[in-house]
Write a protein that holds these residues in place. Structure first.
Motif, PDB file in Angstrom:
ATOM      1  N   THR A   1      -5.359   0.518   1.402  1.00 26.44           N
ATOM      2  CA  THR A   1      -4.066   0.125   0.831  1.00 26.44           C
ATOM      3  C   THR A   1      -2.981   0.135   1.895  1.00 26.44           C
ATOM      4  O   THR A   1      -2.159  -0.787   1.967  1.00 26.44           O
ATOM      5  CB  THR A   1      -3.674   1.071  -0.313  1.00 26.44           C
ATOM      6  OG1 THR A   1      -4.716   1.073  -1.275  1.00 26.44           O
ATOM      7  CG2 THR A   1      -2.383   0.627  -0.965  1.00 26.44           C
ATOM      8  N   SER A   2      -2.950   1.173   2.723  1.00 28.56           N
ATOM      9  CA  SER A   2      -1.912   1.234   3.759  1.00 28.56           C
ATOM     10  C   SER A   2      -2.124   0.146   4.799  1.00 28.56           C
ATOM     11  O   SER A   2      -1.151  -0.396   5.341  1.00 28.56           O
ATOM     12  CB  SER A   2      -1.874   2.619   4.409  1.00 28.56           C
ATOM     13  OG  SER A   2      -3.098   2.897   5.050  1.00 28.56           O
TER      14      SER A   2
ATOM     15  N   CYS B   1       2.727   1.628  -6.187  1.00 28.41           N
ATOM     16  CA  CYS B   1       1.973   2.119  -5.036  1.00 28.41           C
ATOM     17  C   CYS B   1       2.224   1.239  -3.806  1.00 28.41           C
ATOM     18  O   CYS B   1       2.506   1.745  -2.714  1.00 28.41           O
ATOM     19  CB  CYS B   1       0.489   2.152  -5.370  1.00 28.41           C
ATOM     20  SG  CYS B   1      -0.593   2.352  -3.974  1.00 28.41           S
TER      21      CYS B   1
ATOM     22  N   TYR C   1      -6.884   4.868   0.182  1.00 29.49           N
ATOM     23  CA  TYR C   1      -5.496   4.911   0.649  1.00 29.49           C
ATOM     24  C   TYR C   1      -5.359   4.248   2.016  1.00 29.49           C
ATOM     25  O   TYR C   1      -4.341   3.614   2.306  1.00 29.49           O
ATOM     26  CB  TYR C   1      -4.994   6.350   0.723  1.00 29.49           C
ATOM     27  CG  TYR C   1      -4.905   7.054  -0.609  1.00 29.49           C
ATOM     28  CD1 TYR C   1      -4.819   6.354  -1.793  1.00 29.49           C
ATOM     29  CD2 TYR C   1      -4.911   8.436  -0.679  1.00 29.49           C
ATOM     30  CE1 TYR C   1      -4.734   7.002  -3.007  1.00 29.49           C
ATOM     31  CE2 TYR C   1      -4.823   9.094  -1.892  1.00 29.49           C
ATOM     32  CZ  TYR C   1      -4.747   8.368  -3.047  1.00 29.49           C
ATOM     33  OH  TYR C   1      -4.660   9.020  -4.253  1.00 29.49           O
TER      34      TYR C   1
ATOM     35  N   CYS D   1      -0.651  -2.931   3.332  1.00 28.00           N
ATOM     36  CA  CYS D   1       0.813  -2.879   3.406  1.00 28.00           C
ATOM     37  C   CYS D   1       1.299  -3.124   4.834  1.00 28.00           C
ATOM     38  O   CYS D   1       2.331  -3.767   5.042  1.00 28.00           O
ATOM     39  CB  CYS D   1       1.314  -1.531   2.905  1.00 28.00           C
ATOM     40  SG  CYS D   1       1.045  -1.307   1.143  1.00 28.00           S
TER      41      CYS D   1
ATOM     42  N   PHE E   1       3.677   8.063  -5.225  1.00 32.12           N
ATOM     43  CA  PHE E   1       3.134   6.721  -5.074  1.00 32.12           C
ATOM     44  C   PHE E   1       2.496   6.165  -6.338  1.00 32.12           C
ATOM     45  O   PHE E   1       2.419   4.958  -6.511  1.00 32.12           O
ATOM     46  CB  PHE E   1       2.087   6.712  -3.951  1.00 32.12           C
ATOM     47  CG  PHE E   1       2.663   7.018  -2.602  1.00 32.12           C
ATOM     48  CD1 PHE E   1       3.190   6.012  -1.822  1.00 32.12           C
ATOM     49  CD2 PHE E   1       2.703   8.310  -2.128  1.00 32.12           C
ATOM     50  CE1 PHE E   1       3.735   6.286  -0.582  1.00 32.12           C
ATOM     51  CE2 PHE E   1       3.238   8.605  -0.890  1.00 32.12           C
ATOM     52  CZ  PHE E   1       3.755   7.586  -0.119  1.00 32.12           C
TER      53      PHE E   1
ATOM     54  N   THR F   1       1.263   4.097   9.443  1.00 28.89           N
ATOM     55  CA  THR F   1       0.124   3.666   8.636  1.00 28.89           C
ATOM     56  C   THR F   1      -1.021   4.674   8.733  1.00 28.89           C
ATOM     57  O   THR F   1      -1.732   4.907   7.757  1.00 28.89           O
ATOM     58  CB  THR F   1      -0.360   2.276   9.088  1.00 28.89           C
ATOM     59  OG1 THR F   1       0.732   1.362   8.983  1.00 28.89           O
ATOM     60  CG2 THR F   1      -1.508   1.784   8.238  1.00 28.89           C
TER      61      THR F   1
ATOM     62  N   ARG G   1      -0.239  10.416   1.079  1.00 28.38           N
ATOM     63  CA  ARG G   1      -0.536  10.024  -0.305  1.00 28.38           C
ATOM     64  C   ARG G   1      -1.485  10.997  -0.978  1.00 28.38           C
ATOM     65  O   ARG G   1      -1.440  11.175  -2.186  1.00 28.38           O
ATOM     66  CB  ARG G   1      -1.151   8.629  -0.337  1.00 28.38           C
ATOM     67  CG  ARG G   1      -0.115   7.564  -0.135  1.00 28.38           C
ATOM     68  CD  ARG G   1      -0.578   6.247  -0.576  1.00 28.38           C
ATOM     69  NE  ARG G   1      -0.996   6.290  -1.964  1.00 28.38           N
ATOM     70  CZ  ARG G   1      -1.713   5.349  -2.534  1.00 28.38           C
ATOM     71  NH1 ARG G   1      -2.091   4.311  -1.855  1.00 28.38           N
ATOM     72  NH2 ARG G   1      -2.053   5.432  -3.795  1.00 28.38           N
TER      73      ARG G   1
ATOM     74  N   SER H   1       4.388   2.370  -0.533  1.00 29.38           N
ATOM     75  CA  SER H   1       3.683   2.381   0.751  1.00 29.38           C
ATOM     76  C   SER H   1       4.425   1.554   1.785  1.00 29.38           C
ATOM     77  O   SER H   1       4.561   1.963   2.946  1.00 29.38           O
ATOM     78  CB  SER H   1       2.259   1.851   0.578  1.00 29.38           C
ATOM     79  OG  SER H   1       1.521   2.692  -0.264  1.00 29.38           O
TER      80      SER H   1
ATOM     81  N   LEU I   1       0.092   7.692   6.504  1.00 29.69           N
ATOM     82  CA  LEU I   1       0.276   7.390   5.087  1.00 29.69           C
ATOM     83  C   LEU I   1      -0.865   7.860   4.178  1.00 29.69           C
ATOM     84  O   LEU I   1      -0.585   8.451   3.134  1.00 29.69           O
ATOM     85  CB  LEU I   1       0.522   5.895   4.900  1.00 29.69           C
ATOM     86  CG  LEU I   1       0.717   5.400   3.474  1.00 29.69           C
ATOM     87  CD1 LEU I   1       1.933   6.067   2.840  1.00 29.69           C
ATOM     88  CD2 LEU I   1       0.868   3.903   3.454  1.00 29.69           C
ATOM     89  N   PRO I   2      -2.143   7.674   4.507  1.00 29.11           N
ATOM     90  CA  PRO I   2      -3.191   8.141   3.579  1.00 29.11           C
ATOM     91  C   PRO I   2      -3.158   9.651   3.338  1.00 29.11           C
ATOM     92  O   PRO I   2      -3.385  10.106   2.214  1.00 29.11           O
ATOM     93  CB  PRO I   2      -4.493   7.727   4.268  1.00 29.11           C
ATOM     94  CG  PRO I   2      -4.117   6.612   5.155  1.00 29.11           C
ATOM     95  CD  PRO I   2      -2.715   6.889   5.593  1.00 29.11           C
TER      96      PRO I   2
END
Length: 159
Positions: free
Chosen positions: A20-21, A132, A17, A24, A69, A55, A62, A136, A58-59
């Motif tokens: 991924t963040s 997702c 995550y 993003c 998500f 950011t 999630r 995000s 965010l993990p």
């Protein structure tokens, strides 16, 4: 031992995550033109502090609100629905035939033709990744709205 496995799974989920963040965040910084890839130049803005904080949050969000998500619904195409309907009809009609054994009613010759293929599972995977990434990016841009929804839900549960 079971708790150690859960901790390891959550660690790797958080790591994924976070990656991924971070991706993003890079997309948002490229869009706002604060980061230029051709010259590898980063132009700092105080708004970027907001993006870095969201950011970092965010993990963890999630991990606890995964259904926001990741798509859990199985959308199927018309081909997949037709194939499921065909299987149901064949299962109802083929009872006590010579290829039914142990309560399983299938046609062994069905899978020898290419006409029964369906690619719905691959499309669901692509849709899940797109959702997702989109959610995000929305969270990085509009984190206060998401946090207000979470606070409203928690307040609603307590009362």
């Amino acid at each position: 031992m079971k708790q150690v496995i859960i901790i390891i799974k959550n660690f790797f989920r958080l790591l994924g995550y976070t990656i991924t963040s971070g991706a993003c965040l890079l997309i948002v910084l490229f869009y706002l033109e604060h980061l230029d890839i051709s010259t590898l130049h980063y132009k700092f803005n105080f708004l970027d502090l907001y993006f870095f904080v969201t950011t970092a949050v965010l993990p963890f969000l999630r991990l606890y609100y995964n259904s926001w998500f990741i798509s859990t619904e199985n959308d199927s195409s018309y081909r997949g629905k037709a194939l499921d309907t065909y299987h149901q009809e064949m299962a109802h009609q083929q009872k006590d035939k010579k290829w039914s054994s142990n309560g399983v009613y299938v046609n062994p010759w069905e899978y020898t033709t290419p006409y029964t293929q369906s690619y719905d599972s691959s499309l669901n995977w692509v849709y899940s990744i797109a959702k997702c990434l989109f959610m995000s990016i929305l969270f990085i841009l509009f984190a206060p709205v998401f946090l207000m929804v979470i606070l409203f839900q928690r307040f609603r549960k307590k009362s």
